[in-house]
Design a protein around this motif. Structure first.
Motif, PDB file in Angstrom:
ATOM      1  N   ALA A   1       0.833  -1.203   0.000  1.00  0.00           N
ATOM      2  CA  ALA A   1       0.000   0.000   0.000  1.00  0.00           C
ATOM      3  C   ALA A   1       0.872   1.259   0.000  1.00  0.00           C
ATOM      4  N   GLY A   2       1.950   1.225   0.774  1.00  0.00           N
ATOM      5  CA  GLY A   2       2.855   2.371   0.797  1.00  0.00           C
ATOM      6  C   GLY A   2       3.480   2.618  -0.563  1.00  0.00           C
ATOM      7  N   GLU A   3       3.815   1.526  -1.257  1.00  0.00           N
ATOM      8  CA  GLU A   3       4.373   1.652  -2.610  1.00  0.00           C
ATOM      9  C   GLU A   3       3.348   2.261  -3.566  1.00  0.00           C
ATOM     10  N   ILE A   4       2.096   1.812  -3.469  1.00  0.00           N
ATOM     11  CA  ILE A   4       1.047   2.328  -4.341  1.00  0.00           C
ATOM     12  C   ILE A   4       0.798   3.813  -4.094  1.00  0.00           C
ATOM     13  N   LEU A   5       0.765   4.203  -2.820  1.00  0.00           N
ATOM     14  CA  LEU A   5       0.420   5.574  -2.446  1.00  0.00           C
ATOM     15  C   LEU A   5       1.639   6.488  -2.324  1.00  0.00           C
ATOM     16  N   GLU A   6       2.816   5.892  -2.463  1.00  0.00           N
ATOM     17  CA  GLU A   6       4.074   6.637  -2.368  1.00  0.00           C
ATOM     18  C   GLU A   6       4.247   7.295  -0.995  1.00  0.00           C
ATOM     19  N   ILE A   7       3.938   6.512   0.043  1.00  0.00           N
ATOM     20  CA  ILE A   7       4.191   6.916   1.422  1.00  0.00           C
ATOM     21  C   ILE A   7       4.855   5.738   2.124  1.00  0.00           C
ATOM     22  N   SER A   8       5.397   5.967   3.310  1.00  0.00           N
ATOM     23  CA  SER A   8       6.059   4.877   4.020  1.00  0.00           C
ATOM     24  C   SER A   8       5.016   3.917   4.596  1.00  0.00           C
ATOM     25  N   PRO A   9       5.390   2.647   4.781  1.00  0.00           N
ATOM     26  CA  PRO A   9       4.458   1.698   5.394  1.00  0.00           C
ATOM     27  C   PRO A   9       3.973   2.164   6.765  1.00  0.00           C
ATOM     28  N   GLU A  10       4.869   2.794   7.532  1.00  0.00           N
ATOM     29  CA  GLU A  10       4.498   3.278   8.866  1.00  0.00           C
ATOM     30  C   GLU A  10       3.439   4.372   8.770  1.00  0.00           C
ATOM     31  N   ALA A  11       3.637   5.309   7.831  1.00  0.00           N
ATOM     32  CA  ALA A  11       2.658   6.380   7.651  1.00  0.00           C
ATOM     33  C   ALA A  11       1.310   5.816   7.215  1.00  0.00           C
ATOM     34  N   TYR A  12       1.348   4.819   6.352  1.00  0.00           N
ATOM     35  CA  TYR A  12       0.107   4.185   5.897  1.00  0.00           C
ATOM     36  C   TYR A  12      -0.628   3.542   7.064  1.00  0.00           C
ATOM     37  N   ARG A  13       0.078   2.787   7.885  1.00  0.00           N
ATOM     38  CA  ARG A  13      -0.561   2.105   9.013  1.00  0.00           C
ATOM     39  C   ARG A  13      -1.153   3.107  10.001  1.00  0.00           C
ATOM     40  N   GLN A  14      -0.423   4.168  10.278  1.00  0.00           N
ATOM     41  CA  GLN A  14      -0.910   5.179  11.221  1.00  0.00           C
ATOM     42  C   GLN A  14      -2.165   5.874  10.699  1.00  0.00           C
ATOM     43  N   ARG A  15      -2.132   6.218   9.419  1.00  0.00           N
ATOM     44  CA  ARG A  15      -3.286   6.908   8.847  1.00  0.00           C
ATOM     45  C   ARG A  15      -4.484   5.970   8.745  1.00  0.00           C
ATOM     46  N   LEU A  16      -4.250   4.720   8.387  1.00  0.00           N
ATOM     47  CA  LEU A  16      -5.338   3.755   8.302  1.00  0.00           C
ATOM     48  C   LEU A  16      -6.002   3.579   9.668  1.00  0.00           C
ATOM     49  N   SER A  17      -5.210   3.517  10.724  1.00  0.00           N
ATOM     50  CA  SER A  17      -5.759   3.368  12.070  1.00  0.00           C
ATOM     51  C   SER A  17      -6.642   4.555  12.435  1.00  0.00           C
ATOM     52  N   ARG A  18      -6.183   5.764  12.131  1.00  0.00           N
ATOM     53  CA  ARG A  18      -6.965   6.963  12.454  1.00  0.00           C
ATOM     54  C   ARG A  18      -8.262   7.004  11.655  1.00  0.00           C
ATOM     55  N   ILE A  19      -8.187   6.654  10.385  1.00  0.00           N
ATOM     56  CA  ILE A  19      -9.371   6.708   9.523  1.00  0.00           C
ATOM     57  C   ILE A  19     -10.392   5.662   9.952  1.00  0.00           C
ATOM     58  N   ARG A  20      -9.916   4.472  10.294  1.00  0.00           N
ATOM     59  CA  ARG A  20     -10.828   3.425  10.762  1.00  0.00           C
ATOM     60  C   ARG A  20     -11.566   3.885  12.021  1.00  0.00           C
ATOM     61  N   LYS A  21     -10.856   4.525  12.922  1.00  0.00           N
ATOM     62  CA  LYS A  21     -11.489   5.012  14.155  1.00  0.00           C
ATOM     63  C   LYS A  21     -12.534   6.082  13.838  1.00  0.00           C
ATOM     64  N   LYS A  22     -12.219   6.922  12.877  1.00  0.00           N
ATOM     65  CA  LYS A  22     -13.165   7.979  12.496  1.00  0.00           C
ATOM     66  C   LYS A  22     -14.433   7.373  11.906  1.00  0.00           C
ATOM     67  N   MET A  23     -14.271   6.405  11.012  1.00  0.00           N
ATOM     68  CA  MET A  23     -15.423   5.750  10.408  1.00  0.00           C
ATOM     69  C   MET A  23     -16.226   4.991  11.462  1.00  0.00           C
ATOM     70  N   ALA A  24     -15.532   4.268  12.345  1.00  0.00           N
ATOM     71  CA  ALA A  24     -16.214   3.491  13.379  1.00  0.00           C
ATOM     72  C   ALA A  24     -16.974   4.410  14.334  1.00  0.00           C
ATOM     73  N   GLY A  25     -16.378   5.550  14.637  1.00  0.00           N
ATOM     74  CA  GLY A  25     -17.033   6.505  15.531  1.00  0.00           C
ATOM     75  C   GLY A  25     -18.323   7.044  14.934  1.00  0.00           C
ATOM     76  N   PHE A  26     -18.299   7.325  13.639  1.00  0.00           N
ATOM     77  CA  PHE A  26     -19.501   7.831  12.979  1.00  0.00           C
ATOM     78  C   PHE A  26     -20.589   6.765  12.955  1.00  0.00           C
ATOM     79  N   LEU A  27     -20.223   5.538  12.602  1.00  0.00           N
ATOM     80  CA  LEU A  27     -21.192   4.449  12.566  1.00  0.00           C
ATOM     81  C   LEU A  27     -21.784   4.194  13.953  1.00  0.00           C
ATOM     82  N   GLU A  28     -20.939   4.212  14.966  1.00  0.00           N
ATOM     83  CA  GLU A  28     -21.399   3.965  16.323  1.00  0.00           C
ATOM     84  C   GLU A  28     -22.399   5.031  16.775  1.00  0.00           C
ATOM     85  N   GLN A  29     -22.127   6.267  16.399  1.00  0.00           N
ATOM     86  CA  GLN A  29     -22.980   7.372  16.840  1.00  0.00           C
ATOM     87  C   GLN A  29     -24.311   7.448  16.098  1.00  0.00           C
TER      88      GLN A  29
END
Length: 283
Positions: free
Chosen positions: A164-192
């Protein structure tokens, strides 16, 4: 990654660029559902996804001779598709952007009572399923383009962070961190707000007529409930061809994978049958 799968793909690419039409057909048939599902989640509607899938597949075909095998073939295809989709501005939600704030406001304050029956003799359960699939897909449009892409690659396709990092031209660490934040944001909206997946008050069956009135679903054009689902094996083959690290669950969260429309398959076949096929050997 399965070395044999990669060698088979590389062999097909070599044959296709040498003018082997059957090899090219096999390559394209192996990626068109993947490209369609990525496009559908990125753009939000079947019509836009079908148009863009054709564009992307043609781009893959006409640029196939530029593939040098420095990355996996499917990674190369994803890179082409992602770059095209991130810059595509003709789809409906580019003209009418959404936000979580707007979506939440509509759920809280939308006037769903006192609307006449607009179901046109279509079973309400079918329309509720159509609305659920449409809503969860359209909800992705509340994310910015980059975040949407990260969420789709990580949640629907479950692509390893290095790929994914190769596809998006970001580091794997940055991808994992951003994915975690986005998942929490989506989950928070669904929960609410969502009563289907969370503890919110929004129930699809209660909002069917409201959705029809606001042109969010059309009883005479049910895209999601009439679309053919892609088999898990098809999507598993795509995943295994990329990187066999993360397990692929039996469904993609609430995102079902669909087969690309027959019209797209016919369009590509007609292109391959035309004289324009010679462009792959001369590009």
């Amino acid at each position: 990654m399965d070395k044999k799968v990669n060698e088979e793909l590389q062999s097909l690419v070599s044959k296709a660029t040498a003018g082997d039409k059957k090899a090219l057909e096999k390559l394209i048939s192996g990626i068109q559902d993947m490209v369609f599902n990525l496009s559908l989640r990125m753009l939000g509607t079947f019509a836009d996804a079908e148009d863009v899938t054709q564009d992307i597949l043609l781009k893959v075909i006409t640029h196939l001779s530029s593939f040098r095998g420095d990355s996996l073939f499917t990674t190369w295809v994803f890179s082409i598709a992602v770059n095209y989709l991130k810059n595509y501005k003709k789809h409906m939600f580019a003209q009418y952007p959404l936000s979580f704030e707007y979506y939440g406001e509509d759920i809280e304050n939308g006037k769903i009572q006192d609307i006449p029956d607009l179901t046109q003799n279509i079973e309400k359960d079918i329309l509720a399923e159509e609305l659920k699939m449409s809503c969860t897909n359209v909800m992705l449009q509340c994310l910015d383009t980059e975040s949407r892409c990260i969420f789709i690659l990580g949640t629907m396709f479950k692509i390893d962070s290095r790929i994914a990092g190769e596809i998006l031209e970001i580091s794997p660490e940055a991808y994992r961190q951003r994915l975690s934040r986005i998942r929490k944001k989506m989950a928070g909206f669904l929960e609410q707000y969502c009563g289907e997946y969370g503890n919110g008050k929004c129930k699809c069956k209660d909002r069917v007529n409201y959705a029809i009135q606001n042109h969010r679903i059309d009883p005479q054009k049910l895209d999601y409930t009439t679309a053919e689902e892609a088999s898990i094996k098809t999507m598993l083959d795509v995943k295994n061809a990329m990187e066999d690290i993360d397990d692929l669950s039996q469904n993609f969260s609430f995102c079902k994978p669909y087969q690309s429309p027959e019209h797209t398959k016919h369009f590509i076949q007609e292109f391959l049958d035309s004289i324009q096929f010679s462009i792959i050997k001369n590009s």
